[in-house]
Design an enzyme around this catalytic site. Sequence first.
Site, PDB file in Angstrom:
ATOM      1  N   ASN A 120      44.275  23.901  64.842  1.00  0.00           N
ATOM      2  CA  ASN A 120      44.053  23.691  63.396  1.00  0.00           C
ATOM      3  C   ASN A 120      44.971  24.528  62.500  1.00  0.00           C
ATOM      4  O   ASN A 120      45.435  24.053  61.467  1.00  0.00           O
ATOM      5  CB  ASN A 120      42.572  23.906  63.043  1.00  0.00           C
ATOM      6  CG  ASN A 120      42.132  25.329  63.255  1.00  0.00           C
ATOM      7  OD1 ASN A 120      42.579  25.989  64.187  1.00  0.00           O
ATOM      8  ND2 ASN A 120      41.280  25.811  62.399  1.00  0.00           N
ATOM      9  N   GLU A 145      36.681  33.762  69.539  1.00  0.00           N
ATOM     10  CA  GLU A 145      36.451  33.282  68.167  1.00  0.00           C
ATOM     11  C   GLU A 145      36.169  31.790  68.282  1.00  0.00           C
ATOM     12  O   GLU A 145      37.072  31.013  68.610  1.00  0.00           O
ATOM     13  CB  GLU A 145      37.690  33.534  67.298  1.00  0.00           C
ATOM     14  CG  GLU A 145      38.087  34.996  67.191  1.00  0.00           C
ATOM     15  CD  GLU A 145      37.042  35.867  66.514  1.00  0.00           C
ATOM     16  OE1 GLU A 145      36.180  35.324  65.789  1.00  0.00           O
ATOM     17  OE2 GLU A 145      37.070  37.086  66.721  1.00  0.00           O
ATOM     18  N   CYS A 178      38.011  26.590  60.582  1.00  0.00           N
ATOM     19  CA  CYS A 178      36.722  27.043  61.112  1.00  0.00           C
ATOM     20  C   CYS A 178      35.856  27.661  60.018  1.00  0.00           C
ATOM     21  O   CYS A 178      34.656  27.799  60.178  1.00  0.00           O
ATOM     22  CB  CYS A 178      36.952  28.037  62.240  1.00  0.00           C
ATOM     23  SG  CYS A 178      38.034  29.381  61.748  1.00  0.00           S
ATOM     24  N   GLU A 193      38.211  40.477  65.438  1.00  0.00           N
ATOM     25  CA  GLU A 193      39.655  40.633  65.326  1.00  0.00           C
ATOM     26  C   GLU A 193      39.962  41.251  63.966  1.00  0.00           C
ATOM     27  O   GLU A 193      39.073  41.433  63.158  1.00  0.00           O
ATOM     28  CB  GLU A 193      40.334  39.263  65.463  1.00  0.00           C
ATOM     29  CG  GLU A 193      40.102  38.638  66.832  1.00  0.00           C
ATOM     30  CD  GLU A 193      40.842  37.332  67.047  1.00  0.00           C
ATOM     31  OE1 GLU A 193      41.173  36.656  66.051  1.00  0.00           O
ATOM     32  OE2 GLU A 193      41.069  36.982  68.210  1.00  0.00           O
TER      33      GLU A 193
HETATM   34  P1  NDP Z   1      39.446  23.901  72.238  1.00  0.00           P
HETATM   35  O1  NDP Z   1      38.382  24.838  72.656  1.00  0.00           O
HETATM   36  O2  NDP Z   1      39.405  22.516  72.743  1.00  0.00           O
HETATM   37  O3  NDP Z   1      40.890  24.462  72.646  1.00  0.00           O
HETATM   38  C1  NDP Z   1      41.378  25.722  72.243  1.00  0.00           C
HETATM   39  C2  NDP Z   1      42.451  26.166  73.209  1.00  0.00           C
HETATM   40  O4  NDP Z   1      41.866  26.400  74.489  1.00  0.00           O
HETATM   41  C3  NDP Z   1      43.551  25.140  73.439  1.00  0.00           C
HETATM   42  O5  NDP Z   1      44.776  25.784  73.627  1.00  0.00           O
HETATM   43  C4  NDP Z   1      43.072  24.467  74.699  1.00  0.00           C
HETATM   44  O6  NDP Z   1      44.071  23.779  75.388  1.00  0.00           O
HETATM   45  C5  NDP Z   1      42.552  25.654  75.472  1.00  0.00           C
HETATM   46  N1  NDP Z   1      41.632  25.330  76.552  1.00  0.00           N
HETATM   47  C6  NDP Z   1      40.844  24.234  76.711  1.00  0.00           C
HETATM   48  N2  NDP Z   1      40.145  24.307  77.865  1.00  0.00           N
HETATM   49  C7  NDP Z   1      40.479  25.490  78.460  1.00  0.00           C
HETATM   50  C8  NDP Z   1      40.096  26.157  79.667  1.00  0.00           C
HETATM   51  N3  NDP Z   1      39.224  25.624  80.509  1.00  0.00           N
HETATM   52  N4  NDP Z   1      40.645  27.355  79.947  1.00  0.00           N
HETATM   53  C9  NDP Z   1      41.520  27.912  79.097  1.00  0.00           C
HETATM   54  N5  NDP Z   1      41.949  27.329  77.946  1.00  0.00           N
HETATM   55  C10 NDP Z   1      41.426  26.140  77.614  1.00  0.00           C
HETATM   56  O7  NDP Z   1      39.471  23.947  70.651  1.00  0.00           O
HETATM   57  P2  NDP Z   1      40.338  23.046  69.664  1.00  0.00           P
HETATM   58  O8  NDP Z   1      41.781  23.245  69.978  1.00  0.00           O
HETATM   59  O9  NDP Z   1      39.752  21.673  69.656  1.00  0.00           O
HETATM   60  O10 NDP Z   1      40.058  23.766  68.265  1.00  0.00           O
HETATM   61  C11 NDP Z   1      38.978  23.487  67.459  1.00  0.00           C
HETATM   62  C12 NDP Z   1      37.870  24.510  67.641  1.00  0.00           C
HETATM   63  O11 NDP Z   1      38.357  25.812  67.368  1.00  0.00           O
HETATM   64  C13 NDP Z   1      36.720  24.292  66.687  1.00  0.00           C
HETATM   65  O12 NDP Z   1      35.506  24.430  67.388  1.00  0.00           O
HETATM   66  C14 NDP Z   1      36.875  25.412  65.677  1.00  0.00           C
HETATM   67  O13 NDP Z   1      35.692  25.815  65.039  1.00  0.00           O
HETATM   68  C15 NDP Z   1      37.428  26.499  66.539  1.00  0.00           C
HETATM   69  N6  NDP Z   1      38.100  27.509  65.721  1.00  0.00           N
HETATM   70  C16 NDP Z   1      37.526  28.733  65.571  1.00  0.00           C
HETATM   71  C17 NDP Z   1      38.100  29.693  64.763  1.00  0.00           C
HETATM   72  C18 NDP Z   1      37.509  31.057  64.630  1.00  0.00           C
HETATM   73  O14 NDP Z   1      38.207  31.960  64.166  1.00  0.00           O
HETATM   74  N7  NDP Z   1      36.259  31.285  65.010  1.00  0.00           N
HETATM   75  C19 NDP Z   1      39.345  29.427  64.031  1.00  0.00           C
HETATM   76  C20 NDP Z   1      39.879  28.097  64.277  1.00  0.00           C
HETATM   77  C21 NDP Z   1      39.265  27.183  65.095  1.00  0.00           C
HETATM   78  P3  NDP Z   1      44.146  22.167  75.190  1.00  0.00           P
HETATM   79  O15 NDP Z   1      44.647  21.969  73.812  1.00  0.00           O
HETATM   80  O16 NDP Z   1      45.057  21.725  76.238  1.00  0.00           O
HETATM   81  O17 NDP Z   1      42.754  21.656  75.389  1.00  0.00           O
END
Ligand code: NDP
Length: 480
Positions: free
Chosen positions: A150, A248, A282, A461
């Site tokens: 995002n 996070e 988020c 963080e």
């Molecule tokens: P995901 O959890 O799907 O993916 C995040 C990252 O983790 C990607 O690089 C993804 O790779 C990787 N990933 C997925 N599965 C695994 C695994 N089994 N082991 C290690 N890495 C893995 O989130 P999104 O990318 O869909 O992002 C949206 C989410 O992020 C929302 O829930 C949002 O709320 C949250 N978010 C939270 C924030 C915060 O500060 N709390 C800030 C911004 C977003 P791949 O893309 O290949 O799946």
Amino acid sequence: MDKLKNYINGILTTPYSNNYINVHDPSTSEVFTMIPDSNAEDVQLAVESAEKVFPEWSELPVEIRSGYLMKIAELIKKNLDKFAHAECMDNGKPLWLAKSVDIPRAVKNFEFFASAVMQFSSESHMSDNVALNYTLRQPLGIIGAISPWNLPLYLFTWKIAPALAAGNCVIAKPSEITPLTAFLLSEICIEANLPGGVLNIIHGYGHTAGSAIVSHPKIKAITFTGGTKTGETIAKIAAPMFKKLSLELGGKNPNIIFADCNFTEMLETTVQSSFRNQGEICLCGSRIFVERKIYEKFKNDFVERVKKLKVGDPLKDDTDLGAIVSKQHFEKILYYIDLAEKEGGKILCGGKQVKPEGRCKDGWFIEPTVIEGLPFDCRTNQEEIFGPVVTITPFETEEEVLMMANSTEYGLASIIWTENLSRAHRLSSKIKTGIVWINCWMHRDLRTPFGGMKNSGVGREGGEEALRFFTEARNVCVKM
Ligand code: NDP
């Protein structure tokens, strides 16, 4: 078509598998590049190079490490337009937003931690004039950093910069949906002469490359931003290996509006906090609670304002909302709009796909959507949608709104609008979120602790919290 490369040991490398993954421009749905489909072999190479350079990097005088970070910041700034275009094409966000928020913030992340590490100090305790204790904070070693789609470069650098500043080496994986600015960062690191192996950027899927990072025994800590389910999977792998974890995760943030608020300022900010970055932040406030006395006025004025937002080509200066990041996410959001109607919600505006004319005719666009009439505990109001969809709900009392605000599994951020400061402070202490904004939204001071409560995360963080996370605190006790 150009294929992007991993950045391992200071050079750009092809993946061990020789397989690649298509990357789409969400505003047109076309494939515009490919990234390495990396696996455990690529991660192993990165770990070996990081291991080799770690002693030298961690023992460099802090001014020199800080200097590398400043150089990287300067080079990103110099290439701001190129980075902003890449972010816009990869993610679908408006170009003006990438230029004014995402990329400048990535620059600031490097500048901030380059400076913060120079001020980083640790405690000492004199024990009854018998012994002097001091806390030695040393880098952990190799850090795994995994980030979402995002705010691609913004969040990627928010992890990398403090980890490097504290003297660690990093193996980082951006989301495979938005890898372009991470690749440009590799080029910048080469230009900045960052020693090989200090930062390694591995592209690929979460379940392969990401999982290989999380499970590698030599990676001492994982800093992850993404969905709550993924956070759970990561914790299950990392916890038995006793890795340090900073997670996070997702959110379902309440935006609480009292009748005594500054209505004009609240309305303008609420439009932003609902739909900025297509609602894919988020910290967006997706559940809007409005005191009954002003509910009808708020509803009419808000809907009128939202209807004026322009959805379309992210390259145009007057676009308010660009494309949704991927087809899969686009379908998820439409599913939730449909669910909201099935749960009895009334769509006050939006609710449909947008099909712009011209170059973006096949892109993934959704109208900003406002829904009313849903119970606070229905799925639409409890599950994270992460798109341009908000619900509005009236409330009568402070107790009632607090109960509704705290009713989800999440606890990332909240927004409170009131001119009654006693009430604002009272609610802030009772609302279960890691961040509380009073009469504002998205004011971010990088020195403050950032993170969620409940299923929105573990750890904090930002500022000293980050530098503490990326170091091992040890007690040295000297008898006097
Ligand atoms: P995901 O959890 O799907 O993916 C995040 C990252 O983790 C990607 O690089 C993804 O790779 C990787 N990933 C997925 N599965 C695994 C695994 N089994 N082991 C290690 N890495 C893995 O989130 P999104 O990318 O869909 O992002 C949206 C989410 O992020 C929302 O829930 C949002 O709320 C949250 N978010 C939270 C924030 C915060 O500060 N709390 C800030 C911004 C977003 P791949 O893309 O290949 O799946």
